[in-house]
Design a protein around this motif. Structure first.
Motif, PDB file in Angstrom:
ATOM      1  N   UNK A 237       0.858  -1.194   0.000  1.00 39.70           N
ATOM      2  CA  UNK A 237       0.000   0.000   0.000  1.00 39.70           C
ATOM      3  C   UNK A 237       0.891   1.240   0.000  1.00 39.70           C
ATOM      4  N   UNK A 238       1.323   1.693  -1.171  1.00 39.14           N
ATOM      5  CA  UNK A 238       2.300   2.793  -1.269  1.00 39.14           C
ATOM      6  C   UNK A 238       1.858   4.080  -0.582  1.00 39.14           C
ATOM      7  N   UNK A 239       0.546   4.307  -0.486  1.00 42.61           N
ATOM      8  CA  UNK A 239       0.075   5.548   0.147  1.00 42.61           C
ATOM      9  C   UNK A 239       0.490   5.627   1.621  1.00 42.61           C
ATOM     10  N   UNK A 240       0.724   4.470   2.240  1.00 42.00           N
ATOM     11  CA  UNK A 240       1.123   4.469   3.652  1.00 42.00           C
ATOM     12  C   UNK A 240       2.490   5.111   3.863  1.00 42.00           C
ATOM     13  N   UNK A 241       3.236   5.281   2.777  1.00 43.91           N
ATOM     14  CA  UNK A 241       4.548   5.907   2.899  1.00 43.91           C
ATOM     15  C   UNK A 241       4.460   7.305   3.484  1.00 43.91           C
ATOM     16  N   UNK A 242       3.310   7.956   3.280  1.00 40.46           N
ATOM     17  CA  UNK A 242       3.152   9.341   3.743  1.00 40.46           C
ATOM     18  C   UNK A 242       2.789   9.428   5.225  1.00 40.46           C
ATOM     19  N   UNK A 243       2.453   8.286   5.822  1.00 44.61           N
ATOM     20  CA  UNK A 243       2.100   8.317   7.254  1.00 44.61           C
ATOM     21  C   UNK A 243       2.989   7.371   8.053  1.00 44.61           C
ATOM     22  N   UNK A 244       4.115   6.978   7.491  1.00 43.72           N
ATOM     23  CA  UNK A 244       5.067   6.134   8.201  1.00 43.72           C
ATOM     24  C   UNK A 244       6.448   6.783   8.154  1.00 43.72           C
ATOM     25  N   UNK A 245       7.327   6.317   9.018  1.00 43.20           N
ATOM     26  CA  UNK A 245       8.711   6.799   9.045  1.00 43.20           C
ATOM     27  C   UNK A 245       9.508   5.998   8.023  1.00 43.20           C
ATOM     28  N   UNK A 246       9.962   6.675   6.995  1.00 39.36           N
ATOM     29  CA  UNK A 246      10.641   5.976   5.898  1.00 39.36           C
ATOM     30  C   UNK A 246      12.095   5.671   6.203  1.00 39.36           C
ATOM     31  N   UNK A 247      12.720   6.437   7.083  1.00 43.79           N
ATOM     32  CA  UNK A 247      14.135   6.234   7.382  1.00 43.79           C
ATOM     33  C   UNK A 247      14.354   6.372   8.886  1.00 43.79           C
ATOM     34  N   UNK A 248      14.094   5.301   9.664  1.00 45.89           N
ATOM     35  CA  UNK A 248      14.231   5.393  11.124  1.00 45.89           C
ATOM     36  C   UNK A 248      15.615   5.852  11.579  1.00 45.89           C
ATOM     37  N   UNK A 249      16.668   5.425  10.868  1.00 47.71           N
ATOM     38  CA  UNK A 249      18.019   5.795  11.275  1.00 47.71           C
ATOM     39  C   UNK A 249      18.261   7.295  11.171  1.00 47.71           C
TER      40      UNK A 249
ATOM     41  N   UNK B 271      16.362   9.523  12.130  1.00 48.73           N
ATOM     42  CA  UNK B 271      15.822  10.199  13.319  1.00 48.73           C
ATOM     43  C   UNK B 271      16.773  10.112  14.511  1.00 48.73           C
ATOM     44  N   UNK B 272      17.764   9.232  14.455  1.00 47.29           N
ATOM     45  CA  UNK B 272      18.623   9.020  15.618  1.00 47.29           C
ATOM     46  C   UNK B 272      19.357  10.282  16.072  1.00 47.29           C
TER      47      UNK B 272
ATOM     48  N   UNK C 243      12.504  15.214  22.705  1.00 49.48           N
ATOM     49  CA  UNK C 243      12.335  14.033  23.535  1.00 49.48           C
ATOM     50  C   UNK C 243      11.255  13.126  22.949  1.00 49.48           C
ATOM     51  N   UNK C 244      10.222  13.746  22.364  1.00 45.51           N
ATOM     52  CA  UNK C 244       9.183  12.965  21.694  1.00 45.51           C
ATOM     53  C   UNK C 244       9.742  12.165  20.529  1.00 45.51           C
ATOM     54  N   UNK C 245      10.680  12.755  19.784  1.00 47.14           N
ATOM     55  CA  UNK C 245      11.332  12.037  18.682  1.00 47.14           C
ATOM     56  C   UNK C 245      12.088  10.826  19.223  1.00 47.14           C
ATOM     57  N   UNK C 246      12.796  11.022  20.327  1.00 51.66           N
ATOM     58  CA  UNK C 246      13.516   9.898  20.932  1.00 51.66           C
ATOM     59  C   UNK C 246      12.564   8.765  21.303  1.00 51.66           C
ATOM     60  N   UNK C 247      11.433   9.106  21.914  1.00 50.58           N
ATOM     61  CA  UNK C 247      10.477   8.080  22.323  1.00 50.58           C
ATOM     62  C   UNK C 247       9.865   7.377  21.115  1.00 50.58           C
ATOM     63  N   UNK C 248       9.679   8.110  20.023  1.00 52.41           N
ATOM     64  CA  UNK C 248       9.183   7.485  18.791  1.00 52.41           C
ATOM     65  C   UNK C 248      10.189   6.459  18.282  1.00 52.41           C
ATOM     66  N   UNK C 249      11.489   6.778  18.349  1.00 55.58           N
ATOM     67  CA  UNK C 249      12.506   5.817  17.905  1.00 55.58           C
ATOM     68  C   UNK C 249      12.518   4.572  18.791  1.00 55.58           C
ATOM     69  N   UNK C 250      12.221   4.746  20.096  1.00 56.96           N
ATOM     70  CA  UNK C 250      12.109   3.581  20.972  1.00 56.96           C
ATOM     71  C   UNK C 250      10.964   2.694  20.507  1.00 56.96           C
TER      72      UNK C 250
END
Length: 587
Positions: free
Chosen positions: A57-69, A71-72, A285-292
């Motif tokens: 479902x390619x449309x999900x790309x717009x509501x997901x994190x495409x590159x988790x690394x 965000x580190x 800090x919210x970004x950090x918790x999202x990466x967790x």
């Protein structure tokens, strides 16, 4: 090309900002900490959540994190800002008074828990070097989550802070030690540690000297411009520069951030810096918790549910028991030891760093590292639940103080804070025959106050049950005397909503803080800076031969003039002077 490159980054930014805009209001409405919300968002939009379905479902790309690394770095920056704001709340004097706790309690907690976990893991078959790395990793607790929950001023917050500070200092030697124990390492690890220690010492001394000389001038110039943007730029320059300086010599960047905060705390601009950095710290800090949350693989957890659940329970229980016992041995109250032990039970974000270091040094297998990474992520997720559980158990272990039934119905004044200001207020109430009771979460202050003859009870006023047990529903007034601006503002707002007719008199740091207290619902806010100026004026006028009567009258007029102006600045309807008939009726 530029648009293609920036599209994933903008998509990730949209997800993060959308998460912040949804999570914080929704979870605040239901009185749930946003920590859980951010972690759940990371789980949902990460590679193990909706990210798995992007291919179909390619449309999900717009509501997901495409590159988790990607965000580190932002997650690391969030932790840096957190340690910076912790430094702002401290001071070198306060840190010096905590040295026995930091290097006594903190060192004991890390060595005992890490050592005993290492022995247990080695008995299960793990080679001793890997067991030591795992034990030390799991002994760490989360600075990023624990301190925002516990604060730094309550007995629980002070105990947690002392242990967390030592852990943050110890993280660098731990990583170097793991590298030195690697099968392929010889002496490079130990030599590198020694180089880092002496270079780090030089950098810390340089930061302290330059900070003392340069920071007051830097922020004075920024303040003269009256530009919030320049003030923000100066704050970021200091924290990033200090973090880069310590990172350049091998120390953790959070050490530099903490030093920067401590240096600014010694200046008169620390309040402004703290308020201007708060939103950025919360978002980072919210970004950090999202990466967790993104690191949690539900499928792996389901496939290994039994071992993972058992590991989580055993680690949390063991850490809570040992930490609580250590605190009791060092004289902490039962309730404080119990609550702190449970709160500090979960592993830390730095546990993930130590696990990665042990894995890269070939001390543990990749599968073992992944198993304990999942245990760590689950522990971080349930830390707010542990905090709530700790409060409940602490109340059972040592109930909050209650007045005798016959006293609860007696109208009295409640003084929040048994320090210098609170005791002086109590003295004046006693002189005029007005009943009172003081409450404070510092057991030493309460013992001192009782020894000196004050009516005082131990308890945390931020928790409603403590004030209810003191009979707040029948209180004549409540006086907030603590020198904690944020806590005073929050408590004022909470009390005003719960008791609309209760007179709330609050100590304010300055006129700006007084305006914030009025907006939060204070009946009267007394700025320290204003009162000291009025007392100085009174003293000089009397010394110059002006009669006491006209001086006192003019002082009262000036005080009322400032009170009206502060209320107008707060954009509130000007309130009449607080009536004293109810207080006086208690006789």
């Amino acid at each position: 090309m530029a648009g293609e490159l920036s599209s994933p980054m903008l998509s990730d930014a949209l997800v993060i900002l959308g998460a912040a805009g949804i999570v914080i209001p929704v979870f605040t409405r239901f009185r749930i900490t946003p920590v859980i919300g951010f972690i759940l968002i990371g789980l949902l939009v990460g590679p193990f959540g909706l990210g798995k379905l992007v291919y179909n479902y390619p449309l999900l790309e717009h509501v997901t994190i495409t590159d988790p690394e990607a965000l580190e770095p932002f997650a690391e920056f969030g932790i840096i800002l957190l340690l910076f704001t912790i430094g702002l709340e401290l001071s070198f004097k306060r840190l010096w008074t905590m040295r026995k706790l930091v290097f006594g309690l903190g060192a004991l907690e890390l060595i005992i828990i890490g050592g005993m976990l290492a022995i247990f893991l080695s008995m299960l078959g793990q080679y001793w070097t890997g067991a030591l790395g795992l034990g030390l990793a799991l002994a760490l607790s989360s600075t990023a989550i624990v301190l925002p929950i516990a604060g730094t001023t309550s007995p629980v917050g002070r105990a947690a802070l002392s242990m967390l500070l030592f852990e943050d200092i110890a993280i660098v030697p731990i990583i170097f030690m793991l590298g030195a124990m690697a099968p392929y390492a010889q002496n490079e690890g130990w030599e590198g540690l020694l180089d880092t220690l002496w270079l780090g010492g030089l950098v810390v001394v340089a930061l302290l000297v330059l900070g003392r000389l340069a920071l007051p001038r830097l922020f004075a110039q920024a303040a003269r411009t009256k530009s919030p943007e320049l003030f923000l730029a100066a704050s970021l320059l200091v924290v990033i520069g200090s973090s880069l300086a310590t990172a350049a010599v091998g120390l953790s960047p959070i050490v530099g951030a903490l030093i920067a905060g401590l240096l600014i705390a010694e200046t008169e601009y620390h309040g402004e810096v703290e308020s201007i950095m708060e939103p950025f710290k919360g978002l980072a800090l919210g970004v950090f918790l999202i990466t967790v949350g993104m690191s949690i693989d539900i499928t792996t957890i389901w496939d290994n549910f039994g071992p993972i659940a058992l590991a989580v329970v055993l680690v949390l229980t063991f850490k809570a028991l040992v930490t609580g016992l250590l605190l009791r041995m060092m004289g902490a109250r039962r309730s404080t030891a119990t609550e702190t032990g449970i709160l500090m039970a979960s592993p830390s974000e730095t546990t993930l760093i130590v696990l990665a270091a042990a894995s890269s040094a070939l001390l543990i297998q990749p599968g073992t590292a992944q198993f304990w990474q999942i245990v760590t992520a689950i522990g971080l997720t349930i830390t707010p639940v542990l905090a709530r559980l700790g409060r409940i158990v602490a109340r059972k272990v040592e109930p909050a103080p209650e007045l005798p039934p016959e006293d609860r119905g007696t109208p009295r004044v409640i003084i929040v804070g048994a320090g210098r200001v609170g005791r002086l207020v109590a003295q004046m109430l006693t002189v005029h025959g007005k009943p009172y009771v003081a409450i404070d979460s510092d057991a030493d202050l309460i013992e001192t106050a009782k020894r000196e003859g004050y009516r005082a009870a131990f308890g945390d006023a931020a928790r409603g049950h403590a004030l209810r047990n003191l009979g707040i529903e029948n209180a004549l007034a409540i006086i907030l005397t603590m020198d904690e601006p944020v806590l005073a503002q929050r408590l004022t707002s909470k009390l005003r909503k719960a008791y609309p007719d209760l007179p709330i008199i609050a100590r304010a740091r300055d006129t700006r803080h007084a305006a914030e207290l009025y907006r939060s619902g204070a009946s009267h806010a007394v700025p320290e800076t204003l009162e000291s100026s009025l007392q100085l004026s009174e003293a000089v006028l009397v010394d110059l031969g002006v009669a006491m009567g006209p001086v006192i009258a003019s002082i009262h007029e000036k005080r009322d003039e400032f009170r009206i102006k502060i209320q107008q600045d707060a954009k509130l309807e000007v309130k009449p002077k607080l009536r004293t008939s109810n207080v006086g009726a208690a006789g």
